[in-house]
Design a protein around this motif. Structure first.
Motif, PDB file in Angstrom:
ATOM      1  N   GLY A 241       0.804  -1.217   0.000  1.00 47.86           N
ATOM      2  CA  GLY A 241       0.000   0.000   0.000  1.00 47.86           C
ATOM      3  C   GLY A 241       0.836   1.265   0.000  1.00 47.86           C
ATOM      4  O   GLY A 241       0.496   2.252  -0.669  1.00 47.86           O
ATOM      5  N   THR A 242       1.935   1.257   0.717  1.00 45.74           N
ATOM      6  CA  THR A 242       2.791   2.439   0.761  1.00 45.74           C
ATOM      7  C   THR A 242       3.734   2.488  -0.433  1.00 45.74           C
ATOM      8  O   THR A 242       4.025   3.568  -0.958  1.00 45.74           O
ATOM      9  N   ALA A 243       4.214   1.332  -0.878  1.00 43.88           N
ATOM     10  CA  ALA A 243       5.159   1.309  -1.999  1.00 43.88           C
ATOM     11  C   ALA A 243       4.503   1.681  -3.313  1.00 43.88           C
ATOM     12  O   ALA A 243       5.201   2.069  -4.261  1.00 43.88           O
ATOM     13  N   THR A 244       3.176   1.579  -3.408  1.00 41.15           N
ATOM     14  CA  THR A 244       2.493   1.994  -4.619  1.00 41.15           C
ATOM     15  C   THR A 244       2.057   3.447  -4.573  1.00 41.15           C
ATOM     16  O   THR A 244       1.375   3.922  -5.486  1.00 41.15           O
ATOM     17  N   GLY A 245       2.479   4.159  -3.546  1.00 36.10           N
ATOM     18  CA  GLY A 245       2.285   5.603  -3.537  1.00 36.10           C
ATOM     19  C   GLY A 245       1.083   6.058  -2.740  1.00 36.10           C
ATOM     20  O   GLY A 245      -0.017   5.558  -2.930  1.00 36.10           O
ATOM     21  N   SER A 246       1.310   7.012  -1.856  1.00 36.37           N
ATOM     22  CA  SER A 246       0.233   7.648  -1.114  1.00 36.37           C
ATOM     23  C   SER A 246      -0.104   8.971  -1.794  1.00 36.37           C
ATOM     24  O   SER A 246       0.765   9.820  -1.991  1.00 36.37           O
ATOM     25  N   ILE A 247      -1.367   9.137  -2.145  1.00 34.39           N
ATOM     26  CA  ILE A 247      -1.787  10.363  -2.831  1.00 34.39           C
ATOM     27  C   ILE A 247      -1.472  11.583  -1.983  1.00 34.39           C
ATOM     28  O   ILE A 247      -0.956  12.595  -2.474  1.00 34.39           O
ATOM     29  N   PHE A 248      -1.744  11.500  -0.674  1.00 31.94           N
ATOM     30  CA  PHE A 248      -1.597  12.667   0.190  1.00 31.94           C
ATOM     31  C   PHE A 248      -0.131  12.972   0.481  1.00 31.94           C
ATOM     32  O   PHE A 248       0.292  14.129   0.411  1.00 31.94           O
TER      33      PHE A 248
END
Length: 309
Positions: A241-248
């Motif tokens: 979830g984090t390695a695929t990028g956080s929008i915020f």
């Protein structure tokens, strides 16, 4: 074990197809298209030519089958917002910042959370326990964009110790990594404390203490190992979830990662990119849970994957 893995891979294939159909239909159900007059003011003739070149003038089932046939050959098409490169080239370029910052955030935050949870469980109802519970509660309740703003305000604006945003230089990674690490620290502190307290209340721990085993050996060799299953369950999905990028996080720190493309691909009706992003995440989550189940059997031999004897 092999039969279990094969069955799970078949389920991954069915999940892959189901998600692709749902996302494809949802994307085309949104009013408008990638070459609308408001978003891309072109003449009707040019618009019709573009639609024909990209196959968007074909029926939906034809567009879907053509796209999935390309996916089988690792051809995810060309992103409409970056026509000079393929979708795979865009993803390989944009995934580096997300993987580095998000991955380091989890790899740093998870061990810290485990240590904090262990300290809380071993010192129950003490100030350490209360501190760990407070950290876990704050980390899980405060949104990540608020944490990011506070980090920028304190360390970049007031103290002027670190740059507020950017990607190329390593000193610009510190604040995003801290923001990414906040959730793993809180999550693992909570899970570790609960799992260890539950394990330490079991009869076998009392027996081990009655035998005179050192407390350190009981904690690390028996209690922590038997408490590891919920920690394994959380780790891989959280890492993905984090390695695929956080929008915020990526928006707050102006990181050129994958997070922004999740939003822009929907806003611009970039069908190939949005499909590729969702299929990539679906596949990664399926493999993550498969690996978690296999690790269960390695951590605790009493667990038999797939009903093996």
């Amino acid at each position: 074990m092999l039969g279990y893995i094969l069955r799970r891979l078949v389920s991954v294939a069915f999940t892959f197809i189901a998600v692709s159909i749902i996302i494809f239909l949802m994307m085309h159900a949104v009013p408008g298209g990638p070459f609308d007059a408001n978003d891309m003011p072109v003449s009707e003739a040019v618009r019709a030519k573009l639609m024909a070149q990209l196959g968007l003038d074909q029926p939906l089932y034809v567009q879907y089958l053509r796209y999935m046939w390309g996916v089988l050959h690792f051809d995810f098409g060309v992103p409409y917002q970056s026509p000079g490169e393929s979708v795979l080239q865009l993803l390989s370029r944009a995934w580096v910042p997300s993987l580095v910052l998000g991955g380091l955030g989890v790899l740093i935050g998870a061990p810290l959370g485990i240590l904090l949870g262990m300290a809380a469980a071993l010192n129950r109802n003490s100030w350490i326990d209360y501190l760990a519970s407070a950290v876990a509660t704050i980390g899980l309740t405060i949104p990540v964009f608020v944490t990011s703003m506070l980090l920028i305000l304190v360390f970049a604006v007031w103290l002027k110790w670190l740059p507020a945003s950017g990607w190329p230089n390593p000193e610009r990674w510190i604040l995003p990594i801290i923001a990414y690490a906040a959730i793993p620290v809180a999550t693992y502190a909570r899970y570790t404390r609960s799992a260890m307290l539950d394990t330490m209340s079991r009869p076998f721990v009392t027996v081990l203490r009655a035998k005179g085993l050192p407390e350190r050996r009981i904690v690390f060799q028996h209690v922590l190992r038997n408490s590891a299953i919920p920690l394994v369950t959380v780790f891989l999905p959280m890492f993905i979830g984090t390695a695929t990028g956080s929008i915020f996080v990526e928006a707050m720190f102006r990181v050129p990662g994958l997070g922004a493309y999740f939003v822009s691909s929907i806003e611009t009706r970039d069908y190939p990119l949005e499909m590729a992003l969702m299929l990539m995440i679906t596949f990664m989550y399926c493999i993550a849970y498969l690996l978690s189940d296999i690790v269960y059997a390695l951590i605790n031999p009493r667990i038999r994957v797939g009903g093996a004897a």
